[in-house]
Design a protein around this motif. Structure first.
Motif, PDB file in Angstrom:
ATOM      1  N   ASP A 107      15.844 -10.431 -10.587  1.00 11.87           N
ATOM      2  CA  ASP A 107      16.458  -9.288 -11.040  1.00 11.87           C
ATOM      3  C   ASP A 107      16.704  -8.264  -9.887  1.00 11.87           C
ATOM      4  OD1 ASP A 107      16.771 -10.255 -13.416  1.00 11.87           O
ATOM      5  OD2 ASP A 107      14.688  -9.735 -14.159  1.00 11.87           O
ATOM      6  N   VAL A 108      17.583  -8.633  -8.861  1.00 13.89           N
ATOM      7  CA  VAL A 108      17.822  -7.603  -7.890  1.00 13.89           C
ATOM      8  C   VAL A 108      18.924  -6.489  -8.463  1.00 13.89           C
ATOM      9  CG1 VAL A 108      18.741  -7.350  -5.723  1.00 13.89           C
ATOM     10  CG2 VAL A 108      17.402  -9.183  -5.968  1.00 13.89           C
ATOM     11  N   ASP A 109      18.615  -5.043  -7.936  1.00 10.23           N
ATOM     12  CA  ASP A 109      19.419  -4.092  -8.551  1.00 10.23           C
ATOM     13  C   ASP A 109      19.647  -3.115  -7.232  1.00 10.23           C
ATOM     14  OD1 ASP A 109      17.073  -2.820  -8.031  1.00 10.23           O
ATOM     15  OD2 ASP A 109      16.474  -2.630 -10.181  1.00 10.23           O
ATOM     16  N   ASP A 110      20.250  -2.149  -7.710  1.00 12.08           N
ATOM     17  CA  ASP A 110      20.629  -1.190  -6.301  1.00 12.08           C
ATOM     18  C   ASP A 110      19.519  -0.599  -5.767  1.00 12.08           C
ATOM     19  OD1 ASP A 110      19.875   0.489  -8.282  1.00 12.08           O
ATOM     20  OD2 ASP A 110      21.820   1.452  -8.427  1.00 12.08           O
ATOM     21  N   GLY A 111      18.246  -0.800  -6.261  1.00  7.84           N
ATOM     22  CA  GLY A 111      17.063  -0.171  -5.657  1.00  7.84           C
ATOM     23  C   GLY A 111      16.162  -1.085  -5.018  1.00  7.84           C
ATOM     24  N   THR A 112      16.793  -2.537  -4.716  1.00  7.67           N
ATOM     25  CA  THR A 112      16.173  -3.534  -4.140  1.00  7.67           C
ATOM     26  C   THR A 112      16.425  -4.027  -2.834  1.00  7.67           C
ATOM     27  OG1 THR A 112      15.569  -4.380  -6.487  1.00  7.67           O
ATOM     28  CG2 THR A 112      15.322  -5.905  -4.672  1.00  7.67           C
ATOM     29  N   THR A 113      15.568  -4.275  -1.954  1.00  4.21           N
ATOM     30  CA  THR A 113      15.935  -4.977  -0.708  1.00  4.21           C
ATOM     31  C   THR A 113      15.507  -6.344  -0.635  1.00  4.21           C
ATOM     32  OG1 THR A 113      15.381  -2.794   0.528  1.00  4.21           O
ATOM     33  CG2 THR A 113      15.644  -4.786   1.727  1.00  4.21           C
ATOM     34  N   ASP A 150       0.861  -1.295  -0.119  1.00  2.40           N
ATOM     35  CA  ASP A 150      -0.047   0.017   0.052  1.00  2.40           C
ATOM     36  C   ASP A 150       0.952   1.255   0.005  1.00  2.40           C
ATOM     37  OD1 ASP A 150      -2.293  -1.710  -0.170  1.00  2.40           O
ATOM     38  OD2 ASP A 150      -2.450  -1.427   2.062  1.00  2.40           O
ATOM     39  N   GLN A 151       2.206   1.100   0.449  1.00  4.20           N
ATOM     40  CA  GLN A 151       2.963   2.229   0.480  1.00  4.20           C
ATOM     41  C   GLN A 151       3.659   2.561  -0.942  1.00  4.20           C
ATOM     42  OE1 GLN A 151       3.259   4.569   2.986  1.00  4.20           O
ATOM     43  NE2 GLN A 151       1.777   3.659   3.951  1.00  4.20           N
ATOM     44  N   GLY A 152       3.493   1.615  -1.709  1.00  2.61           N
ATOM     45  CA  GLY A 152       3.762   1.854  -3.102  1.00  2.61           C
ATOM     46  C   GLY A 152       5.213   0.944  -3.307  1.00  2.61           C
ATOM     47  N   VAL A 153       5.448   0.097  -2.418  1.00  4.76           N
ATOM     48  CA  VAL A 153       6.791  -0.759  -2.429  1.00  4.76           C
ATOM     49  C   VAL A 153       6.363  -2.156  -3.261  1.00  4.76           C
ATOM     50  CG1 VAL A 153       8.486  -2.119  -1.388  1.00  4.76           C
ATOM     51  CG2 VAL A 153       7.721  -0.105  -0.389  1.00  4.76           C
ATOM     52  N   ASP A 154       7.271  -2.240  -4.426  1.00  7.23           N
ATOM     53  CA  ASP A 154       6.816  -3.559  -5.066  1.00  7.23           C
ATOM     54  C   ASP A 154       7.450  -4.652  -4.530  1.00  7.23           C
ATOM     55  OD1 ASP A 154       6.333  -5.184  -7.300  1.00  7.23           O
ATOM     56  OD2 ASP A 154       7.812  -4.658  -8.530  1.00  7.23           O
ATOM     57  N   VAL A 155       6.325  -5.316  -3.852  1.00  6.54           N
ATOM     58  CA  VAL A 155       6.797  -6.647  -3.176  1.00  6.54           C
ATOM     59  C   VAL A 155       6.728  -7.883  -3.922  1.00  6.54           C
ATOM     60  CG1 VAL A 155       6.129  -8.223  -0.971  1.00  6.54           C
ATOM     61  CG2 VAL A 155       6.026  -5.624  -1.040  1.00  6.54           C
ATOM     62  N   ARG A 214      20.325  -4.536  -1.062  1.00  8.05           N
ATOM     63  CA  ARG A 214      20.702  -4.606   0.355  1.00  8.05           C
ATOM     64  C   ARG A 214      20.036  -5.917   0.835  1.00  8.05           C
ATOM     65  NH1 ARG A 214      18.938  -0.438   4.934  1.00  8.05           N
ATOM     66  NH2 ARG A 214      16.563  -1.002   4.184  1.00  8.05           N
ATOM     67  N   LEU A 215      20.784  -6.798   1.605  1.00  7.83           N
ATOM     68  CA  LEU A 215      20.325  -7.967   2.227  1.00  7.83           C
ATOM     69  C   LEU A 215      19.903  -7.831   3.749  1.00  7.83           C
ATOM     70  CD1 LEU A 215      19.634 -11.158   1.880  1.00  7.83           C
ATOM     71  CD2 LEU A 215      22.067 -11.205   2.366  1.00  7.83           C
ATOM     72  N   VAL A 216      18.775  -8.273   3.935  1.00 14.09           N
ATOM     73  CA  VAL A 216      18.299  -8.300   5.507  1.00 14.09           C
ATOM     74  C   VAL A 216      17.869  -9.684   6.085  1.00 14.09           C
ATOM     75  CG1 VAL A 216      16.333  -7.540   6.963  1.00 14.09           C
ATOM     76  CG2 VAL A 216      17.375  -5.945   5.094  1.00 14.09           C
ATOM     77  N   VAL A 217      18.401 -10.076   7.091  1.00 13.67           N
ATOM     78  CA  VAL A 217      18.458 -11.527   7.298  1.00 13.67           C
ATOM     79  C   VAL A 217      17.514 -11.512   8.782  1.00 13.67           C
ATOM     80  CG1 VAL A 217      19.357 -13.585   7.997  1.00 13.67           C
ATOM     81  CG2 VAL A 217      20.401 -12.316   6.258  1.00 13.67           C
ATOM     82  N   ALA A 218      16.434 -12.086   8.779  1.00 12.65           N
ATOM     83  CA  ALA A 218      15.493 -12.210   9.912  1.00 12.65           C
ATOM     84  C   ALA A 218      16.116 -13.428  10.813  1.00 12.65           C
ATOM     85  CB  ALA A 218      14.089 -12.369   9.592  1.00 12.65           C
ATOM     86  N   ALA A 266      13.637   0.983   0.152  1.00 16.22           N
ATOM     87  CA  ALA A 266      13.773   1.062  -1.479  1.00 16.22           C
ATOM     88  C   ALA A 266      12.712   0.684  -2.174  1.00 16.22           C
ATOM     89  CB  ALA A 266      14.892  -0.318  -1.669  1.00 16.22           C
ATOM     90  N   ASP A 267      12.419   1.003  -3.569  1.00 18.15           N
ATOM     91  CA  ASP A 267      11.128   0.759  -4.103  1.00 18.15           C
ATOM     92  C   ASP A 267      10.643  -0.535  -4.231  1.00 18.15           C
ATOM     93  OD1 ASP A 267      11.240   3.791  -4.334  1.00 18.15           O
ATOM     94  OD2 ASP A 267      12.153   3.705  -6.257  1.00 18.15           O
TER      95      ASP A 267
END
Length: 405
Positions: free
Chosen positions: A104-110, A86-91, A135-139, A244-245
Motif C-alpha cells: 500500500d504505497v502512498d505519497d508518503g512512502t519511499t 529508531d528515527q521513527g520511519v516505518d520500515v 518515490r522510487l529509489v534504485v540502488a 518520508a514517514d
C-alpha cells in the motif's frame, strides 16, 4: 620332488569359482588393505565436510544478501534499517512482488530497490506501478536495470571515490527532495550515471541522479553496514530514505522471474565487448588459416630397436624368480596354457574354466579331476622350485596331448 598338485583325482572346483588373473590374488593382501584404508579416509573426509557445512549453515542468518535489511554482514543493510526505525520511519520489508503489491504505497512512502539486477520485465513494470504514488529509489542501477525501467541513462564504472562533495546540479535539487549541500561520500566502488543531472559529480557523470522521477543511487555502498559510517554516508542515506514517514525496502525475489526474463550477462557488459569478441574470433580464424598445415600422407618410420616378444616373457620370469614368487609364476603358466588350449579347441579365451576342463579331458582322454587340478583357477599350485618345474612340464604334456588329439 614334491607333487605339483594336492587335489585328489575326481575332485574339481565348481563352475562358479572365479578364475584367477595373471597374478591370482587371494583378496586379502596388502593391496586390499590399502584400498580399504583409502575408502575409509575418503568417507571420513566426506562426513567431516558435511558436518562442517551443517555447522556453518546454522550460523547463517535467515535472510542474507547485499543490502538486505536483515543482514548484519559487512555488505548487508541492517544497520541503516535499524537507524531509520529508531528515527521513527516505518520500515516495511517486501521480499517478493506480491509483498510489494500488498505494501500500500502512498505519497508518503519511499520505495528502495536493493537488488535491481534480479528484476524481470514484468517485475520492473509492477515496481514502477506500485511505487508511482511515492518515490522510487534504485540502488546500484546497472545497465540492465536501467533498460528495464526505460530510463535514458548510461551507467559507467567509476571505481572508488573518497570525500566526494555533493555539489548538486540545480535542476536535480528539487527532484531529490533532500538537502545534501555540504555532505561528502566515500565508497569503495560506484557507478557514474552519464547523461543525467544530479549530485556527487565525477568525470563520467553524477553518482546520484533523478531520471523521470526515479532516484538512481550509483554509490549504493554508502548503505552497507561497513561503509555507512564513512565520511557523511550516514547523513546522505538518512536524508534520501528517511524524508518520508514510511520506507518499503523491496528485496526482489528471483522466483518472480518468468521464462527468460531478467538481466542477462550481455546487458551488464560494455557495448564494445561484443564487437571486440567478434573481431577476436576473426583474428583467430585468420591466424589458423595462415599458420595451418594440411595433413599429408602418413610417414612410415622404422623402429629404432626390434624387441622380440620372448624377451617380455623372460623378463617377467626373471622378476618372479628374483621375488621368489612361485605362486604367481604358476598362475601365469596355468593362465597362458588355458588360453592356448581354448584357441586349439576353437573356443573363446573367456570360456568358462569348468567347461574348458571338461572339453580338454574329453579331447585328451584324461580324468576330469586330474585335468581340473592342472587347469582350473581355484586348484592349488606348488610352492617350491621343484614343484613349479614339474607343474610346468605337466602343463606342457597336457597341451601336446590335446594338440595330437
Amino acid at each position: 620332488m614334491s607333487a605339483p598338485v594336492s587335489a585328489p583325482a575326481g575332485v574339481l572346483p565348481g563352475p562358479g569359482t572365479p578364475p584367477d588373473g595373471d597374478g591370482g590374488s587371494s583378496g586379502s593382501g596388502p593391496g586390499r588393505r590399502r584400498s580399504l584404508r583409502t575408502i575409509l579416509v575418503v568417507a571420513l573426509a566426506l562426513v567431516a565436510l558435511v558436518v562442517t557445512a551443517i555447522a556453518l549453515g546454522r550460523g547463517q542468518p535467515e535472510h542474507s544478501g547485499r543490502l538486505d535489511p536483515d543482514d548484519a554482514t559487512p555488505t548487508g543493510g541492517r544497520a541503516l534499517a535499524r537507524v531509520l526505525a529508531d528515527q521513527g520511519v516505518d520500515v516495511v520489508v517486501a521480499r517478493d512482488a506480491d509483498a510489494l503489491a500488498d505494501a500500500d504505497v502512498d505519497d508518503g512512502t519511499t520505495v528502495l530497490v536493493s537488488d535491481p539486477a534480479v528484476l524481470g520485465e514484468r517485475a520492473a513494470r509492477d515496481l514502477v506501478d506500485a511505487a508511482a504514488p511515492g518515490r522510487l529509489v534504485v540502488a546500484d542501477p546497472g545497465p540492465g536495470a536501467v533498460d528495464l525501467l526505460g530510463l535514458d541513462v548510461d551507467p559507467r564504472w567509476a571505481g572508488a571515490v573518497e570525500d566526494l562533495a555533493a555539489d548538486c546540479d540545480p535542476a536535480a535539487t528539487d527532484d531529490l527532495d533532500a538537502d545534501l549541500d555540504g555532505l561528502e561520500v566515500s565508497v569503495d566502488s560506484a557507478l557514474a550515471l552519464e547523461g543525467a543531472d544530479g549530485c556527487f559529480p565525477t568525470s563520467d557523470g553524477p553518482l546520484l541522479a533523478v531520471e523521470e522521477g526515479v532516484v538512481l543511487l550509483g554509490a549504493d555502498d554508502l548503505l552497507t553496514n561497513d561503509q555507512v559510517l564513512r565520511a557523511d554516508n550516514a547523513a546522505v542515506a538518512l536524508r534520501l530514505l528517511g524524508a518520508a514517514d514510511r520506507l518499503v525496502w523491496y528485496v526482489p525475489d528471483p522466483a518472480d522471474l518468468v521464462g527468460d526474463e531478467g538481466v542477462g550477462l550481455g546487458a551488464a557488459l560494455p557495448r564494445w565487448v561484443v564487437p571486440a569478441a567478434w573481431l577476436l574470433v576473426a583474428v583467430v580464424v585468420a591466424l589458423a588459416w595462415w599458420r595451418g598445415r594440411r595433413f599429408g600422407a602418413l610417414a612410415v618410420e622404422p623402429l629404432p630397436v626390434t624387441v622380440r616378444a620372448i624377451e617380455t616373457t623372460e623378463g617377467r620370469g626373471r622378476l618372479y624368480r628374483k621375488a621368489r614368487d612361485r605362486q604367481h609364476a604358476a598362475h601365469a603358466l596355468r593362465s597362458a596354457t588355458r588360453e592356448r588350449l581354448a584357441v586349439q579347441l576353437g573356443a573363446s579365451r573367456r570360456t568358462d574354466p569348468h567347461a574348458l576342463v571338461v572339453e580338454v579331458a574329453a579331447r585328451s582322454g584324461r580324468d576330469v579331476g586330474a585335468v581340473g587340478a592342472l587347469l582350473h583357477p581355484a586348484a592349488p599350485v606348488p610352492d617350491d622350485d621343484a614343484g613349479l618345474v614339474a607343474f610346468a612340464n605337466l602343463l606342457t604334456d597336457l597341451e601336446k596331448e590335446v594338440r595330437r588329439a
